[in-house]
Design a protein around this motif. Structure first.
Motif, PDB file in Angstrom:
ATOM      1  N   UNK A  18       7.471   5.680   2.341  1.00 41.36           N
ATOM      2  CA  UNK A  18       7.222   4.250   2.238  1.00 41.36           C
ATOM      3  C   UNK A  18       6.107   3.861   1.295  1.00 41.36           C
ATOM      4  N   UNK A  19       5.597   4.811   0.525  1.00 46.69           N
ATOM      5  CA  UNK A  19       4.460   4.540  -0.360  1.00 46.69           C
ATOM      6  C   UNK A  19       4.851   3.753  -1.614  1.00 46.69           C
ATOM      7  N   UNK A  20       3.894   3.028  -2.148  1.00 46.28           N
ATOM      8  CA  UNK A  20       4.109   2.289  -3.394  1.00 46.28           C
ATOM      9  C   UNK A  20       4.545   3.215  -4.529  1.00 46.28           C
ATOM     10  N   UNK A 160       2.652  -3.231   2.999  1.00 41.52           N
ATOM     11  CA  UNK A 160       2.388  -4.010   4.209  1.00 41.52           C
ATOM     12  C   UNK A 160       3.713  -4.532   4.748  1.00 41.52           C
ATOM     13  N   UNK A 161       3.782  -4.714   6.063  1.00 38.87           N
ATOM     14  CA  UNK A 161       5.020  -5.183   6.699  1.00 38.87           C
ATOM     15  C   UNK A 161       5.507  -6.484   6.063  1.00 38.87           C
ATOM     16  N   UNK A 162       4.581  -7.391   5.721  1.00 37.46           N
ATOM     17  CA  UNK A 162       4.966  -8.691   5.147  1.00 37.46           C
ATOM     18  C   UNK A 162       5.593  -8.550   3.752  1.00 37.46           C
ATOM     19  N   UNK A 166      10.417  -8.464   0.480  1.00 35.63           N
ATOM     20  CA  UNK A 166      10.454  -8.710  -0.965  1.00 35.63           C
ATOM     21  C   UNK A 166      10.620  -7.403  -1.741  1.00 35.63           C
ATOM     22  N   UNK A 167      10.099  -6.294  -1.197  1.00 34.01           N
ATOM     23  CA  UNK A 167      10.298  -4.996  -1.838  1.00 34.01           C
ATOM     24  C   UNK A 167      11.781  -4.650  -1.889  1.00 34.01           C
ATOM     25  N   UNK A 168      12.502  -4.887  -0.793  1.00 32.17           N
ATOM     26  CA  UNK A 168      13.939  -4.600  -0.760  1.00 32.17           C
ATOM     27  C   UNK A 168      14.675  -5.387  -1.838  1.00 32.17           C
TER      28      UNK A 168
END
Length: 195
Positions: A18-20, A160-162, A166-168
């Protein structure tokens, strides 16, 4: 026709998932899921590879994609990339590298050909192995760390969860950009996707 090699940069294993720094893995996984392609180990090359085609099933001249995730750490990515290019006889002008970019804000991406490494260990390793930086890049913005946080710590931390929703969306957009690059070329892709 030669396939395109699409390399998503990241670190292997569930600890880093899950890392950037692993955005590139997410993009090639999205591309594989679109056609039901499955990753399998290319053992001597230290990579996982999935083969896919763009376009409707059964289209003989549809562009072929070799999607790859390295099984080495980010700073050793160059070896698997050069090994895959050699093994499949793919020229470097058909290489697309998808990676995280600190200097682009979250929610934005940029597509380009060539350029420097900008401190990115994966790109530095690829340049060292290939002897060139002249390949396509799909750069997914992750932004700079807040305050005085070390950039390396920031990249090796989870979104972050928030930010996950938007990442997806950005992973889907970056996968669309890769498909556009292969089928429509650089200029049209830049016009459509660069923000």
């Amino acid at each position: 026709m030669l396939p395109w090699l699409v390399v998503g940069l990241g670190n292997p294993g569930p600890t880093y998932a899950g890392h950037r720094h692993n955005v590139g893995f997410g993009v090639v996984e999205e591309l594989a899921s679109r056609t039901g392609a499955r990753f399998s180990s290319a053992r001597p090359i230290k990579a996982e590879v999935a083969e896919s085609r763009l376009g409707p099933p059964g289209t003989a001249d549809a562009p072929r994609l070799l999607l790859s995730k390295s099984r080495t750490y980010m700073n050793e990515t160059g070896g698997p990339v050069s090994g895959l290019l050699r093994y499949h006889k793919i020229t470097v002008d058909r290489l697309v590298v998808v990676h995280d970019e600190l200097d682009i804000d979250p929610g934005q991406l940029r597509v380009k050909f060539g350029g420097g490494d900008n401190g990115h260990n994966g790109l530095r390793s690829i340049r060292a192995s290939l002897g060139t930086g002249d390949y396509y890049r799909v750069r997914v913005g992750v932004g700079r760390p807040p305050g005085r946080q070390d950039p390396a710590d920031y990249l090796l931390s989870n979104f972050a969860a928030r930010d996950r929703e938007s990442l997806a969306v950005e992973i889907v957009r970056a996968a669309d950009a890769v498909e556009s690059l292969v089928t429509a070329g650089l200029e049209r892709t830049q016009s459509a996707f660069n923000s």
